[in-house]
Design a protein around this motif. Sequence first.
Motif, PDB file in Angstrom:
ATOM      1  N   MET A   1       0.859  -1.174   0.000  1.00  0.00           N
ATOM      2  CA  MET A   1       0.000   0.000   0.000  1.00  0.00           C
ATOM      3  C   MET A   1       0.902   1.233   0.000  1.00  0.00           C
ATOM      4  SD  MET A   1      -3.193  -0.912   0.003  1.00  0.00           S
ATOM      5  CE  MET A   1      -4.219  -2.364   0.349  1.00  0.00           C
ATOM      6  N   ILE A   2       0.702   2.098  -0.967  1.00  0.00           N
ATOM      7  CA  ILE A   2       1.578   3.248  -1.160  1.00  0.00           C
ATOM      8  C   ILE A   2       1.291   4.335  -0.126  1.00  0.00           C
ATOM      9  CG2 ILE A   2       2.145   5.116  -2.766  1.00  0.00           C
ATOM     10  CD1 ILE A   2       3.260   2.442  -3.612  1.00  0.00           C
ATOM     11  N   ASP A   3       2.353   4.943   0.372  1.00  0.00           N
ATOM     12  CA  ASP A   3       2.232   6.166   1.161  1.00  0.00           C
ATOM     13  C   ASP A   3       1.941   7.285   0.167  1.00  0.00           C
ATOM     14  OD1 ASP A   3       2.543   8.504   2.588  1.00  0.00           O
ATOM     15  OD2 ASP A   3       4.521   8.022   3.373  1.00  0.00           O
ATOM     16  N   LEU A   4       0.755   7.882   0.248  1.00  0.00           N
ATOM     17  CA  LEU A   4       0.365   8.884  -0.744  1.00  0.00           C
ATOM     18  C   LEU A   4       1.194  10.154  -0.659  1.00  0.00           C
ATOM     19  CD1 LEU A   4      -3.505   8.537  -1.062  1.00  0.00           C
ATOM     20  CD2 LEU A   4      -1.669   7.363  -2.273  1.00  0.00           C
ATOM     21  N   GLY A   5       2.014  10.275   0.378  1.00  0.00           N
ATOM     22  CA  GLY A   5       2.976  11.361   0.405  1.00  0.00           C
ATOM     23  C   GLY A   5       3.981  11.269  -0.723  1.00  0.00           C
ATOM     24  N   GLU A   6       4.108  10.075  -1.331  1.00  0.00           N
ATOM     25  CA  GLU A   6       5.019   9.870  -2.455  1.00  0.00           C
ATOM     26  C   GLU A   6       4.399  10.289  -3.785  1.00  0.00           C
ATOM     27  OE1 GLU A   6       6.514   5.874  -2.710  1.00  0.00           O
ATOM     28  OE2 GLU A   6       6.498   5.600  -0.531  1.00  0.00           O
ATOM     29  N   SER A   7       3.109  10.532  -3.796  1.00  0.00           N
ATOM     30  CA  SER A   7       2.414  10.786  -5.060  1.00  0.00           C
ATOM     31  C   SER A   7       2.762  12.182  -5.591  1.00  0.00           C
ATOM     32  CB  SER A   7       0.906  10.668  -4.850  1.00  0.00           C
ATOM     33  OG  SER A   7       0.225  10.633  -6.073  1.00  0.00           O
ATOM     34  N   PRO A   8       3.263  12.263  -6.814  1.00  0.00           N
ATOM     35  CA  PRO A   8       3.666  13.575  -7.352  1.00  0.00           C
ATOM     36  C   PRO A   8       2.485  14.395  -7.842  1.00  0.00           C
ATOM     37  CG  PRO A   8       4.008  11.882  -9.005  1.00  0.00           C
ATOM     38  CD  PRO A   8       3.533  11.167  -7.763  1.00  0.00           C
TER      39      PRO A   8
END
Length: 270
Positions: free
Chosen positions: A79-86
Amino acid sequence: MIGIGGMGVQFPRQRALLEYYRGLGHFVVAGGSYASLCPEQYAGLADTVICGEAERIWRRFCADFAAGSPRELYREEDMIDLGESPTPRFDLLQLSRYTTATLQFSRGCPYLCEFCDIIVMFGRKPRHKRLEQIARELDALRVLGVHKVFFVDDNLIGNRAVAKQLLRFLAEYQARHDYAFSFGTETSLNLAEDAELMQLMRAAGFRWTFIGIESPDEASLREMRKVQNMRADPLAAVERIHGHGIEVMAGFIVGFDNDTVATFQRQFDF
């Protein structure tokens, strides 16, 4: 390179497009919800399948593609940490062809609706971006002259406390920028239970929300495990939401095991 994504109901069109562009000699990539849930359906159709959330695996694919060695399947297991989403490259879109731009604050939903793939893909614990990320995305859209924005979260209020933080931030942002945006989103029907939440949505500039009402029949709701829609009369809930100046776009489903021919008229009357 051509990328094609979509849901299960759109698979025939995805297949046609993948075959068409591949036939022209393009390298074709499939992604999105259906490719993530059923990647085997794309065997022989796509050169590469992106399976799962794309923030990390898309970068790996792009590096491999640039090096001339792309794999057939890239699968995200975490599950991705959405803080990584550009911040999306909105400037690459022909925005004049869109009535509404989209952005996303959160992924995941706490409920257990048995027909829905959201909790399979994104989990039952909502994850969200930081408020400064949303500010950057709105700034980018504002510079490009966009005024209508759809928050594509499958349930913006999956975590009510976090949703309220977002809404307060959006209200402040709108006030600073002369209410540049009109927002819409998707929520669960229990929005109607929280007067403060509805007030905050309206203050932030939300004009409409999509709500999956699904059925007026409690037996069907129980069958689909959508018990959150059984806490109150759905028409009364919709009226309360309307009373706060927010329009409801409702979704309905016919064809559950409990349904009969009479269900069609009951849906129509509702």
